[in-house]
Design a protein around this motif. Sequence first.
Motif, short mmCIF file in Angstrom:
data_model
loop_
_atom_site.label_atom_id
_atom_site.label_comp_id
_atom_site.label_asym_id
_atom_site.label_seq_id
_atom_site.Cartn_x
_atom_site.Cartn_y
_atom_site.Cartn_z
N LEU A 32 -8.96 2.14 -13.03
CA LEU A 32 -8.69 1.22 -11.93
C LEU A 32 -7.37 1.60 -11.25
CD1 LEU A 32 -9.55 -1.40 -10.44
CD2 LEU A 32 -8.16 -2.66 -12.11
N GLN A 33 -7.43 1.88 -9.97
CA GLN A 33 -6.24 2.30 -9.22
C GLN A 33 -5.73 1.21 -8.28
OE1 GLN A 33 -7.22 6.06 -7.33
NE2 GLN A 33 -6.70 7.19 -9.19
N VAL A 34 -6.65 0.45 -7.71
CA VAL A 34 -6.27 -0.69 -6.87
C VAL A 34 -7.14 -1.88 -7.29
CG1 VAL A 34 -6.12 -1.62 -4.53
CG2 VAL A 34 -5.63 0.80 -4.93
N GLN A 35 -6.49 -2.97 -7.63
CA GLN A 35 -7.21 -4.14 -8.13
C GLN A 35 -7.79 -4.96 -7.00
OE1 GLN A 35 -5.18 -6.47 -11.18
NE2 GLN A 35 -5.85 -8.36 -10.16
N GLY A 36 -9.03 -5.43 -7.20
CA GLY A 36 -9.68 -6.30 -6.23
C GLY A 36 -10.32 -7.50 -6.93
N THR A 37 -11.45 -7.92 -6.41
CA THR A 37 -12.11 -9.11 -6.93
C THR A 37 -12.47 -8.96 -8.42
OG1 THR A 37 -14.01 -10.59 -6.61
CG2 THR A 37 -14.39 -8.26 -6.23
N GLU A 38 -12.52 -10.09 -9.11
CA GLU A 38 -12.77 -10.06 -10.55
C GLU A 38 -14.23 -9.76 -10.88
OE1 GLU A 38 -12.44 -12.96 -14.49
OE2 GLU A 38 -11.56 -13.59 -12.58
N HIS A 39 -15.15 -10.23 -10.05
CA HIS A 39 -16.57 -10.07 -10.33
C HIS A 39 -17.18 -9.02 -9.40
CE1 HIS A 39 -16.43 -13.46 -13.05
NE2 HIS A 39 -15.82 -14.17 -12.11
N ILE A 40 -17.88 -8.06 -9.99
CA ILE A 40 -18.40 -6.91 -9.25
C ILE A 40 -19.92 -6.89 -9.34
CG2 ILE A 40 -18.47 -4.38 -9.15
CD1 ILE A 40 -15.60 -4.47 -10.37
N ILE A 88 -4.80 1.48 1.47
CA ILE A 88 -4.60 0.43 0.48
C ILE A 88 -4.67 -0.95 1.13
CG2 ILE A 88 -2.96 -0.55 -1.17
CD1 ILE A 88 -2.09 2.32 -1.80
N LYS A 89 -4.14 -1.06 2.34
CA LYS A 89 -4.22 -2.32 3.06
C LYS A 89 -5.67 -2.74 3.28
CE LYS A 89 -3.01 -4.48 7.50
NZ LYS A 89 -2.38 -4.24 8.84
N ALA A 90 -6.52 -1.78 3.66
CA ALA A 90 -7.94 -2.09 3.88
C ALA A 90 -8.62 -2.52 2.59
CB ALA A 90 -8.64 -0.87 4.47
N LEU A 91 -8.31 -1.86 1.49
CA LEU A 91 -8.88 -2.26 0.20
C LEU A 91 -8.48 -3.69 -0.15
CD1 LEU A 91 -8.22 0.98 -1.87
CD2 LEU A 91 -10.47 0.02 -1.38
N MET A 92 -7.22 -4.00 0.00
CA MET A 92 -6.72 -5.32 -0.38
C MET A 92 -7.22 -6.39 0.57
SD MET A 92 -2.86 -4.31 -1.68
CE MET A 92 -2.58 -5.92 -2.42
N ALA A 93 -7.35 -6.06 1.84
CA ALA A 93 -7.83 -7.04 2.82
C ALA A 93 -9.26 -7.46 2.51
CB ALA A 93 -7.75 -6.45 4.23
N HIS A 94 -10.04 -6.56 1.93
CA HIS A 94 -11.43 -6.87 1.59
C HIS A 94 -11.62 -7.14 0.10
CE1 HIS A 94 -11.87 -4.85 5.54
NE2 HIS A 94 -12.84 -5.71 5.69
N ASP A 95 -10.51 -7.24 -0.62
CA ASP A 95 -10.54 -7.58 -2.05
C ASP A 95 -11.44 -6.61 -2.83
OD1 ASP A 95 -9.55 -9.09 -4.12
OD2 ASP A 95 -11.06 -10.69 -3.96
N MET A 96 -11.37 -5.34 -2.48
CA MET A 96 -12.19 -4.32 -3.15
C MET A 96 -11.40 -3.58 -4.21
SD MET A 96 -14.60 -2.50 -0.25
CE MET A 96 -13.24 -2.02 0.82
N ASN A 97 -12.01 -3.40 -5.35
CA ASN A 97 -11.44 -2.57 -6.41
C ASN A 97 -11.64 -1.10 -6.08
OD1 ASN A 97 -10.89 -4.60 -8.80
ND2 ASN A 97 -12.90 -5.15 -7.97
N LEU A 98 -10.68 -0.27 -6.47
CA LEU A 98 -10.84 1.17 -6.36
C LEU A 98 -10.68 1.79 -7.74
CD1 LEU A 98 -11.15 3.79 -4.67
CD2 LEU A 98 -8.64 3.87 -4.58
#
Length: 255
Positions: A32-40, A88-98
């Motif tokens: 996990l490199q960028v944390q997003g939503t808990e449920h996938i 990274i801003k786009a990932l976080m704005a959409h709450d997506m994990n990377l």
Amino acid sequence: MSLTSVSRQQLSKYLNDFLNVSQFKDYAPNGLQVQGTEHISTIVTGVTACQALIDQAAALNADAILVHHGFFWKNEPEVITGMKYNRIKALMAHDMNLFGYHLPLDAHQSLGNNAELANKLGIIDVKVCTDIPQNLLWQGKFPQPLTIAQVNALLTEKLNRAPLHIGDGTEAISSIAWCTGGAQDYIDHAAGLNVDAFISGEVSERTFHCAMEQGIHYFAAGHHATEQFGIKALGEHLANEFGLTHHYIDIVNPV
């Protein structure tokens, strides 16, 4: 849309165990490199975590993106500005994990990049060259000897990209070694295996001389092209394992 989901923690642990992440010394963090939503429940896979992949994943309402080339590479600038900031801003704005998996995905013996390339090319008698660290160089042979033109045609058909061939002579090619991506410097070791040819993704100026002086054929088949299959296979595996929705997105890259 998938009716099932997996927690971020569960998916992360499963991937780290499945890909034997702890066994690798790498140039970037694996996992996990960028944390997003808990449920996938919806995952997108692609070769590289570029802006185009992130944007298309967001349009699909993906909960996680899994890539071979992620972020935070050794010796790159540590600040989060410019292109890295936008991604990274786009990932976080959409709450997506990377999630990013580099060498562990190259080396995985059932669905890694080297294994999948062998499957696509129909290579048999496959074995890993264990004297190369982290099981990154593989060797095998074609079911029957192929001419140089036939190898070029096979690579073009399977990878959707014409390779660059370096080598002298017209002899048929049977035995072969390979390592996907930017592994052109393994050509010296491949030559020591007495194989007819070596396949990787990229090529350097020095590679020409290495091939010509050691009498080995080299096929530079594209970094992206040789590494497009492992991450897709991983996504398909996770979809089957957890009942997730999976989309593989190919962001065309001629390199």
